[in-house]
Write a protein that holds these residues in place. Structure first.
Motif, mmCIF file in Angstrom:
data_model
loop_
_atom_site.group_PDB
_atom_site.id
_atom_site.type_symbol
_atom_site.label_atom_id
_atom_site.label_comp_id
_atom_site.label_asym_id
_atom_site.label_seq_id
_atom_site.Cartn_x
_atom_site.Cartn_y
_atom_site.Cartn_z
ATOM 1 N N SER A 201 2.825 15.001 -12.311
ATOM 2 C CA SER A 201 2.956 14.286 -13.577
ATOM 3 C C SER A 201 1.651 13.650 -14.041
ATOM 4 O O SER A 201 1.518 13.299 -15.209
ATOM 5 C CB SER A 201 4.034 13.202 -13.462
ATOM 6 N N GLU A 202 0.678 13.482 -13.143
ATOM 7 C CA GLU A 202 -0.563 12.797 -13.488
ATOM 8 C C GLU A 202 -1.761 13.728 -13.561
ATOM 9 O O GLU A 202 -2.880 13.276 -13.796
ATOM 10 C CB GLU A 202 -0.846 11.693 -12.459
ATOM 11 N N ARG A 203 -1.556 15.007 -13.379
ATOM 12 C CA ARG A 203 -2.681 15.935 -13.402
ATOM 13 C C ARG A 203 -3.251 16.087 -14.805
ATOM 14 O O ARG A 203 -2.582 15.849 -15.808
ATOM 15 C CB ARG A 203 -2.236 17.308 -12.876
ATOM 16 N N PHE A 204 -4.499 16.520 -14.855
ATOM 17 C CA PHE A 204 -5.192 16.743 -16.128
ATOM 18 C C PHE A 204 -5.053 18.214 -16.524
ATOM 19 O O PHE A 204 -5.057 19.114 -15.675
ATOM 20 C CB PHE A 204 -6.671 16.385 -16.011
ATOM 21 N N ASP A 205 -4.948 18.452 -17.829
ATOM 22 C CA ASP A 205 -4.875 19.830 -18.322
ATOM 23 C C ASP A 205 -6.235 20.497 -18.344
ATOM 24 O O ASP A 205 -6.333 21.718 -18.201
ATOM 25 C CB ASP A 205 -4.275 19.843 -19.741
ATOM 26 N N VAL A 206 -7.293 19.716 -18.533
ATOM 27 C CA VAL A 206 -8.661 20.239 -18.553
ATOM 28 C C VAL A 206 -9.524 19.284 -17.741
ATOM 29 O O VAL A 206 -9.490 18.067 -17.955
ATOM 30 C CB VAL A 206 -9.213 20.362 -19.995
ATOM 31 N N ILE A 207 -10.298 19.831 -16.813
ATOM 32 C CA ILE A 207 -11.270 19.045 -16.043
ATOM 33 C C ILE A 207 -12.634 19.689 -16.236
ATOM 34 O O ILE A 207 -12.801 20.889 -15.994
ATOM 35 C CB ILE A 207 -10.907 18.990 -14.550
ATOM 36 N N ASP A 208 -13.588 18.895 -16.676
ATOM 37 C CA ASP A 208 -14.953 19.359 -16.911
ATOM 38 C C ASP A 208 -15.880 18.694 -15.913
ATOM 39 O O ASP A 208 -15.948 17.461 -15.848
ATOM 40 C CB ASP A 208 -15.385 19.038 -18.344
ATOM 41 N N LEU A 209 -16.592 19.501 -15.131
ATOM 42 C CA LEU A 209 -17.542 18.999 -14.144
ATOM 43 C C LEU A 209 -18.918 19.567 -14.461
ATOM 44 O O LEU A 209 -19.129 20.778 -14.407
ATOM 45 C CB LEU A 209 -17.128 19.407 -12.721
ATOM 46 N N ASP A 210 -19.828 18.686 -14.817
ATOM 47 C CA ASP A 210 -21.211 19.081 -15.095
ATOM 48 C C ASP A 210 -22.130 18.129 -14.339
ATOM 49 O O ASP A 210 -22.756 17.251 -14.924
ATOM 50 C CB ASP A 210 -21.487 19.042 -16.597
ATOM 51 N N PRO A 211 -22.237 18.282 -13.012
ATOM 52 C CA PRO A 211 -23.018 17.326 -12.219
ATOM 53 C C PRO A 211 -24.509 17.648 -12.266
ATOM 54 O O PRO A 211 -24.927 18.718 -12.735
ATOM 55 C CB PRO A 211 -22.455 17.523 -10.811
ATOM 56 N N TYR A 212 -25.277 16.713 -11.742
ATOM 57 C CA TYR A 212 -26.703 16.965 -11.549
ATOM 58 C C TYR A 212 -26.845 17.701 -10.221
ATOM 59 O O TYR A 212 -26.693 17.120 -9.150
ATOM 60 C CB TYR A 212 -27.481 15.647 -11.525
ATOM 61 N N GLY A 213 -27.099 19.000 -10.270
ATOM 62 C CA GLY A 213 -27.226 19.772 -9.044
ATOM 63 C C GLY A 213 -25.946 20.510 -8.722
ATOM 64 O O GLY A 213 -25.349 21.183 -9.559
ATOM 65 N N SER A 214 -25.494 20.381 -7.484
ATOM 66 C CA SER A 214 -24.366 21.162 -6.998
ATOM 67 C C SER A 214 -23.038 20.459 -7.265
ATOM 68 O O SER A 214 -22.909 19.252 -7.048
ATOM 69 C CB SER A 214 -24.507 21.410 -5.488
#
Length: 616
Positions: A201-214
């Motif tokens: 019930s608490e999950r996200f429909d879209v997750i965006d990960l743009d980190p510095y590096g890996s």
């Protein structure tokens, strides 16, 4: 994208502000306003919050992908999205879910009661049945604010960052763009935040990960926090690791050995897809790639995550090891698993048999390197890519980089989906030391031979084909006969000598065919752009109290370039060092100085004619 200097906002509204209104701020406290897309962002000139303008293409493409994903997700609920500048045309929705086979096609007006108007979702408006988006590493909040300003059908956007300076800046930029009703700033460790949203019930429909590096530390939490059929967007900028410069580091981060090859950028995409699928399998989940892009100095993948124990069993057959020859660069793939048909509609999973190669290369006799495992299935969903491309073509003014998006996606649609990796023109010709054929000549030869061939968005001169390596080398042997190589200059142990010493079993036809030139190349689309700006590329990591990126910093960078190299050698020191090397005549035993010979001789003293001896 427009930048202009801006005075700091009211210090009274700053959480950590130390100045008072009316005081002149120091130069380090001055800010810059960036206008990108529909967002207007103020960020400090000092390197306290990370921002890279070169990745505007990345952000534009993400907005386009999430918009189409929202269109698919919401139209199944009877909601139509309205994109500014887009014509109001009803689009046919294709269900991308692999597991919902019994779902009927959506029909116009199916979910509407008689007399009701179709529900719509617009930008900057809260859609109660819309998507919940998480940007795990938001920095200045530019990406999250652009989502709120440009992507319709959103319920909420969580802009999270672990840095207090970044979260403070996000709050100010949210107020600046008047999207506080949609964007929720959050200060937390991205991993802990995603682990706290594991429940369905608490999950996200879209997750965006743009980190510095890996992104490796965040992948395990991300595959658990995304909803069923949700979209996971991941950026990797550690291309030195993924491209094979440090195979052991790549294994520690992604569970795969990267190889140095001309196809390193596509292999990097397949390594990150393998890593995502491997982590998802731990929780009975699996991935379905929608779009995988290699651009500039980073790679970007968009995948959907589903749950299903039966589908997870097939994941082993989707991974493969790579055997690559160190001499000629020929490669072969070895699947980790095998799926075979059983009685009825059942399938049988078993281990694969191998290896597919002998200890030594059949073409040049050199040894093989072993890389992988990597994702061996298609890395794009061509139907989804076509939808995104159609939307960008219909509304080219929506993004600043629309021209490049059109070019890249056009090449993606032309790629052979079932052929992993590729060769390059310069690789094939340099191996046998011959002149390079034109791209159309080599593509025509492969087409005349009855094989498929395409370009790759990851490399400008790539040759992606289903022809075996033996056919490629036969074509290159035929080309060498038209442009002969001086065989006497080739050593007997070189790959070129061993490849050319075999007569071709295939007579190649290099006559140019009409279908050899792909449509994207004929139309002159912007497929591979030039450097967007001076000193472009990865930016330094954001640090508290970072120095402002002004002219002084640029001058310092210029002065410190190549600082790790040895300083220029003094001419006198160089002469003294060279004297420690013997001359050529000393090696032949003819130097008159004998054991006292040095590389640089002083002039010999003239002798009487009777005692004259040969001089150097």
């Amino acid at each position: 994208m427009v930048r202009q200097p801006q005075e700091p906002l009211n210090p009274d509204a700053m959480e950590n502000g130390t100045g008072t209104s009316g005081e002149e701020c120091p130069p380090e406290a001055q800010e810059t306003t960036v206008t990108e897309g529909a967002a207007k962002i103020a960020f400090p000139s000092a390197n306290e919050v990370f921002y890279n303008p070169v990745q505007e293409f990345n952000r534009d493409l993400t907005c386009a992908v999430i918009t189409e994903f929202a269109r698919i997700q919401l139209q199944t609920k009877g909601i139509q999205i309205k994109v500014p500048g887009e014509k109001d045309v009803q689009k046919l929705v294709v269900d991308l879910s692999e597991q919902e086979e019994d779902k009927a096609e959506l029909k116009e007006g199916e979910n509407l009661a008689p007399g009701d108007q179709p529900r719509t979702a617009s930008v900057r408006e809260i859609c109660e049945e819309g998507l919940r988006v998480l940007e795990g590493l938001a920095a200045s909040g530019l990406r999250s604010i652009r989502f709120a300003q440009e992507v319709p059908g959103l319920r909420s956007v969580v802009a999270n960052d672990a840095s207090s300076q970044a979260v403070h800046l996000i709050r100010r930029n949210v107020l600046l763009n008047d999207v506080a009703h949609l964007v929720q700033p959050s200060q937390a460790d991205a991993r802990m935040l995603m682990y706290q949203h594991q429940s369905v019930s608490e999950r996200f429909d879209v997750i965006d990960l743009d980190p510095y590096g890996s992104p490796a530390p965040f992948l395990d939490a991300a595959v658990q926090a995304v909803s069923e059929g949700g979209l996971l967007c991941v950026t990797c900028t550690d291309m030195a690791v993924l491209a094979g410069n440090s195979g052991e580091t790549c294994y520690s981060k992604y569970g795969s050995m990267a190889l140095k090859s001309r196809a390193c950028h596509e292999m990097a995409l397949r390594i990150i897809l393998h890593s995502l699928d491997l982590r998802a399998n731990c929780y009975q989940r699996f991935i379905v790639p929608l779009l995988s892009i290699s651009a500039d100095f980073y790679i970007r993948v968009f995948v959907r995550v589903f749950t299903g124990q039966a589908k997870v069993k097939a994941s082993a057959s989707k991974q493969a090891l790579v055997f690559q020859c160190v001499g000629c660069g020929s490669f072969h793939l070895q699947r980790l698993g095998r799926v075979s048909a059983a009685s009825g509609k059942q399938v049988k999973f078993s281990t694969a048999c191998g290896p597919p190669v002998a200890p030594d290369c059949e073409h040049c006799g050199q040894r093989h390197q072993l890389g992988g495992p990597m994702w061996a299935e298609p890395i794009h969903d061509l139907d989804f890519v076509g939808r995104v491309l159609e939307a960008v073509n219909a509304n080219p003014s929506r993004f600043h980089t629309s021209e490049r998006i059109r070019g890249v996606l056009s090449v993606v649609t032309e790629e052979l989906p079932d052929v992993p990796l590729y060769y390059t023109l310069d690789q094939l010709s340099s191996t046998i030391h011959c002149s390079t054929p034109s791209l159309l000549q080599l593509r025509s030869a492969l087409l005349h031979a009855g094989f498929r061939v395409s370009l790759s968005h990851a490399c400008k001169n790539a040759v992606k084909t289903d022809a075996p390596s033996s056919v490629l080398w036969d074509i290159m042997r035929c080309w060498e006969k038209e442009c002969p190589v001086k065989r006497e200059r080739l050593s007997d142990t070189t790959p070129a000598f061993r490849i050319l010493s075999v007569e071709p079993s295939l007579q190649a036809n290099f006559t140019i065919r009409g279908d050899a030139n792909p449509i994207s190349r004929q139309r002159g689309l912007k497929r591979f752009q030039a450097n967007p700006e001076a000193n472009w590329g990865p930016r330094p990591r954001a640090r508290p109290g970072g120095k402002a990126a002004g002219r002084a910093v640029e001058e310092r960078r210029r002065l410190l370039q190549n600082k790790r190299k040895e300083p220029a050698e003094d001419p006198a020191q160089r002469a003294a060092r060279l004297k420690t090397f013997p001359c050529k005549r000393f090696k032949k035993g003819t130097c008159q100085h004998g054991d006292q010979c040095c590389y640089s001789h002083s002039p010999t003293t003239p002798r009487p004619a009777a005692d004259a001896a040969p001089t150097d």
